[in-house]
Design an enzyme around this catalytic site. Structure first.
Site, mmCIF file in Angstrom:
data_model
loop_
_atom_site.group_PDB
_atom_site.id
_atom_site.type_symbol
_atom_site.label_atom_id
_atom_site.label_comp_id
_atom_site.label_asym_id
_atom_site.label_seq_id
_atom_site.Cartn_x
_atom_site.Cartn_y
_atom_site.Cartn_z
ATOM 1 N N CYS A 2 -1.804 20.028 46.364
ATOM 2 C CA CYS A 2 -2.571 21.026 47.094
ATOM 3 C C CYS A 2 -3.858 21.304 46.339
ATOM 4 O O CYS A 2 -4.167 20.638 45.346
ATOM 5 C CB CYS A 2 -1.759 22.317 47.257
ATOM 6 S SG CYS A 2 -0.165 22.068 48.057
ATOM 7 N N ARG A 53 -3.063 23.660 51.490
ATOM 8 C CA ARG A 53 -1.735 23.069 51.366
ATOM 9 C C ARG A 53 -1.637 21.666 51.941
ATOM 10 O O ARG A 53 -2.112 21.394 53.042
ATOM 11 C CB ARG A 53 -0.695 23.949 52.072
ATOM 12 C CG ARG A 53 0.729 23.433 51.841
ATOM 13 C CD ARG A 53 1.775 24.218 52.595
ATOM 14 N NE ARG A 53 3.113 23.777 52.181
ATOM 15 C CZ ARG A 53 4.180 23.776 52.955
ATOM 16 N NH1 ARG A 53 4.080 24.215 54.195
ATOM 17 N NH2 ARG A 53 5.343 23.348 52.501
ATOM 18 N N LEU A 54 -0.993 20.779 51.171
ATOM 19 C CA LEU A 54 -0.488 19.509 51.661
ATOM 20 C C LEU A 54 1.027 19.652 51.689
ATOM 21 O O LEU A 54 1.671 19.745 50.645
ATOM 22 C CB LEU A 54 -0.891 18.349 50.750
ATOM 23 C CG LEU A 54 -0.388 16.968 51.183
ATOM 24 C CD1 LEU A 54 -1.138 16.495 52.428
ATOM 25 C CD2 LEU A 54 -0.543 15.944 50.069
ATOM 26 N N ASN A 78 -0.542 24.133 42.613
ATOM 27 C CA ASN A 78 -0.820 22.756 43.012
ATOM 28 C C ASN A 78 0.146 21.870 42.241
ATOM 29 O O ASN A 78 0.030 21.740 41.027
ATOM 30 C CB ASN A 78 -2.276 22.402 42.675
ATOM 31 C CG ASN A 78 -2.531 20.904 42.740
ATOM 32 O OD1 ASN A 78 -1.905 20.195 43.521
ATOM 33 N ND2 ASN A 78 -3.441 20.426 41.903
ATOM 34 N N ASP A 102 9.699 24.199 46.456
ATOM 35 C CA ASP A 102 10.004 23.955 45.040
ATOM 36 C C ASP A 102 9.237 24.901 44.128
ATOM 37 O O ASP A 102 9.666 25.176 43.011
ATOM 38 C CB ASP A 102 9.690 22.509 44.669
ATOM 39 C CG ASP A 102 8.248 22.132 44.980
ATOM 40 O OD1 ASP A 102 7.879 22.136 46.162
ATOM 41 O OD2 ASP A 102 7.481 21.853 44.041
#
Length: 759
Positions: A2, A53-54, A78, A102
């Site tokens: 991210c 965000r990814l 990130n 996570d």
């Protein structure tokens, strides 16, 4: 993977919800490529946080910032915490989790353990944690620096971001490109120096070093930085094992576990398969746990150095879908805006073919497999397993561990001499490989710690270079395409294991990555496991890659060079414009194009210097990808059919062409007494009796061809007569025509042989 960014006012004044939120969004916009799936901001008192965000884990509910139930803690992160499920069960079983992300475990661990929780993490991360009760903003970077984090600070504001461009986007940042740092970096990059600072290549913008945490007091602005991990200071066993098999077995177990952990994703995963032991090992272990895609660079360089055919064979052996991505240096559409975008994304002047290849490989992978957001890499193995022991710090003719240690001691001494200011006439005085001035004195003057052995210096060099080069560009070229790069070899447990190996076993385990080669014995056949190290795209046909870069500089009437010169010669007054132009124009005079990297470095510096002032839209590129994927069922059949078309470029040259030697050209055999012709048995090309080219022993088919050139026979007739294939000589044939060693006779021209001749 991210993007994070944020800032805080150091005078304690609350942020403006309208003005400062707009700034946060502008900073986040610079990181949109890192997180194309979502964007959020948070303002509290004098702190602002923004997040792109990814989505890889917990696609539905894992948005950030993440906040604790009482809203006292807020986090933007990130990265990935690979052991988050284990940490939840061990430390947080009674805690309420809002998501399956996570990263949320970081909030609960901090709440329970304070910053001591960092010792428990296995992952790659750069995060900002806002503790409202303790009035702290905490920044942290993972142990090896896989994830980037930059910051800027003056008397009024502290600003941070995942990339330099996000920091530059804040209106209060006063920063310019640091020409002095950029021009000096290559000169000192191979010096061991445990305390060397990390540059951002922009003035007053700094990297948070790997394994460090920075606390900032929200009320006073006071900063406190400390290292929470350093493999050098990790306690060692009082009596380490003296049997190398103990370390080999443990290395194999840890690497397998690291690969398995790093396949954690709710999306598809891939691997860059280069044909070297590092990516082969990761691919083999990954294939035992999960279906992944293999992507390989297919170019003239990687075909000739053996990387591409090995990767093709390995993918088939492992049962992986293989994507062979072709970079035809003749046919690539080289738009200057593509390179301009790559430079803006990587943010470093030390960029060339590797960044070009990998940026497009990530772009192709994402287009080819749209749900692919994770790419495994082999990075980090060379740095801690001795991958450069035979090459970077050795003699090519007779490499040895003793020579490796000797050369590293010389590099160490040069570093100390530079830092201590000792005059070289004294500091370099030596006899029988012993120096007159002691290392201890130079180290004391330089304030440098001692090294127990040469391999310790080696690891310090590459721990620094990982952050400044390898991990830097691997992060940027992947992030630019919405892909997260993961590096199993940099699992901190593996690194700690290599540091625990006693000095007495260094040669046995770290000479040419023996520890990895032996660890993979149960999983890889010897043809893969023992294949010699081949640097990516470097080898006999490196010149073709360099020509690709030259063509890039020439594109659109030298557009990149022109743009860079405006900045570097007129604005910054760094580069002598006329001299650089002359150097650029002379590049084709050298068949190897050896100076193209230096010219490109200077162009990159000019482009980066302009980056801070140019709008985002100046760096867009929307063209079609200039690479294609080819299906290869049988490598030998494909290579025989394709190799000639890959290198053929001379429109006047074909199999029916009749050739003669250019005026003044002679092909001669080595002759006793001529100092120019040093290698007995070799052939040489002379032009008007001046030595021009040496024909190395492996070019015997080409020499045989040249000896038959007579101005009468066609290319096809000569090849048939001596019984060799087109592929064995064609690229040399084209170069001989290009550099006026051979001339193509016009059709029906009388077949008189020119004054050139062959023995």
């Amino acid at each position: 993977m991210c993007g994070i960014a944020g800032f805080m006012r150091l005078d304690g004044m609350a942020l403006s919800r309208e003005t400062d939120r707009r700034i946060l969004r502008t900073m986040a916009q610079q990181l949109a490529h890192r997180g194309p799936d979502d964007e959020k901001t948070l303002l509290w008192a004098n702190v602002g946080l923004s997040f792109r965000r990814l989505a890889i884990v917990d696609l539905a509910t894992g948005a950030q910032p993440l906040c604790s139930d009482d809203e006292r803690l807020a986090l933007i992160c990130n990265g990935e915490i690979y052991n988050h499920l284990d940490l939840r069960s061990r430390f947080c079983s009674s805690q309420h989790f809002r998501t399956a992300s996570d990263c949320e475990v970081l909030l609960h661990l901090y709440d329970r353990l304070g910053l001591a929780f960092l010792d428990q993490l296995n992952g790659i991360y750069a995060f900002a944690l806002l503790d409202k009760r303790r009035q702290k903003l905490i920044l942290c970077r993972d142990r090896l620096g896989v994830k980037p984090l930059f910051y800027y600070c003056d008397a009024d504001v502290f600003i941070f971001g995942s990339e330099v461009k996000a920091v530059l986007a804040h209106p209060d940042v006063k920063s310019r490109f640091n020409w002095a740092e950029a021009l000096s970096y290559r000169n000192c990059m191979n010096y061991p120096d445990r305390d060397r600072k990390l540059s951002s290549f922009f003035e007053n913008i700094y990297q948070l070093p790997a394994g460090q945490v920075l606390e900032i007091d929200l009320a006073s602005g006071a900063q406190k930085a400390r290292s929470y991990w350093d493999p050098v200071s990790i306690p060692r066993d009082a009596e380490p094992a003296q049997d190398e098999s103990v370390y080999i077995r443990r290395y194999r177990e840890l690497l397998d576990d690291a690969v398995k952990m790093q396949l954690m994703a709710d999306v598809e995963c891939g691997i860059f398969l280069s044909g070297g032991i590092d990516s082969l090992a990761v691919a083999r272990l990954a294939s035992r746990h999960k279906a992944i895609h293999a992507f390989t660079v297919l170019s003239q360089s990687t075909i000739t150095n053996g990387d591409a055919p090995t990767a093709c064979a390995a993918a088939k052996f492992f049962g992986l879908p293989s994507h062979m991505v072709l970079y035809d240096w003749r046919e690539l559409e080289l738009d200057p805006s593509l390179w301009r975008k790559i430079i803006r994304q990587v943010e470093t002047p030390i960029a060339g073919a590797e960044q070009f290849y990998k940026f497009l490989l990530h772009a192709h992978a994402r287009k080819r497999v749209p749900n692919l957001k994770v790419m495994l890499l082999g990075s980090g193995s060379d740095e801690f397993n001795g991958g450069y022991s035979r090459s970077a710090f050795n003699t090519p003719d007779a490499p040895s561990w003793a020579e490796f240690e000797k050369n590293l001691r010389c590099h160490d001494r040069e570093s100390l001499q530079h830092r201590s200011g000792a005059w070289s006439a004294y500091a370099n005085a030596s006899l029988d490989d012993e120096w007159v001035i002691s290392r201890d004195f130079l180290a004391e003057q330089a304030g440098a710690p001692p090294y127990d052995g040469a391999f310790d210096a080696y690891r310090d060099i590459y721990r620094h270079m990982l952050q400044m080069y390898q991990l830097w560009h691997e992060d940027r070229t992947s992030a630019a395409n919405g892909v997260e790069a993961r590096v199993p070899f940099l699992d901190h447990r593996l690194v700690e294991l290599t540091y625990s190996v006693p000095k007495t076993l260094h040669e046995k385990l770290f000479w040419d990555k023996a520890i990895l080669r032996e660890a993979m014995k149960p999983y890889l056949p010897d043809e893969f496991r023992l294949r010699p190290k081949t640097p990516f795209f470097i080898g006999e046909d490196l010149r073709y890659t360099r020509r690709l870069l030259y063509n890039l500089l020439c594109a659109h009437d030298n557009a990149l060079l022109e743009e860079a010169l405006v900045e570097s010669s007129e604005t910054a007054r760094v580069v002598n414009k006329d001299v650089l132009w002359r150097l650029f124009k002379k590049l084709p005079d050298d068949p190897e194009y050896a100076n193209v990297d230096m010219v490109l470095d200077l162009v990159n510096m000019g482009l980066l210097a302009a980056m801070g002032r140019a709008p985002l839209e100046a760096y867009t590129w929307e063209g079609p990808l200039p690479v294609t994927e080819v299906a290869i069922d049988d490598w030998s059949a494909w290579q025989q059919k394709f190799e000639i078309s890959l290198v053929r470029r001379a429109s006047t040259l074909d199999r029916d062409s009749v050739l003669r030697f250019a005026d003044g050209i002679r092909i001669v055999h080595s002759e006793a007494g001529d100092p120019r012709l040093k290698e007995d048995g070799d052939y040489y090309i002379l032009r008007h009796n001046a030595l021009e080219f040496a024909l190395e022993p492996h070019l015997k088919p080409w020499v045989r061809f040249l000896r038959e050139v007579d101005g009468v026979q066609s290319v096809a007739e000569i090849l048939d007569e001596i019984g060799i294939s087109d592929a064995e000589v064609w690229k040399h044939l084209e170069e001989a025509v290009e550099y006026n060693v051979l001339c193509v006779l016009p059709p029906h021209e009388p077949s008189a042989q020119a004054s050139g001749s062959a023995l």
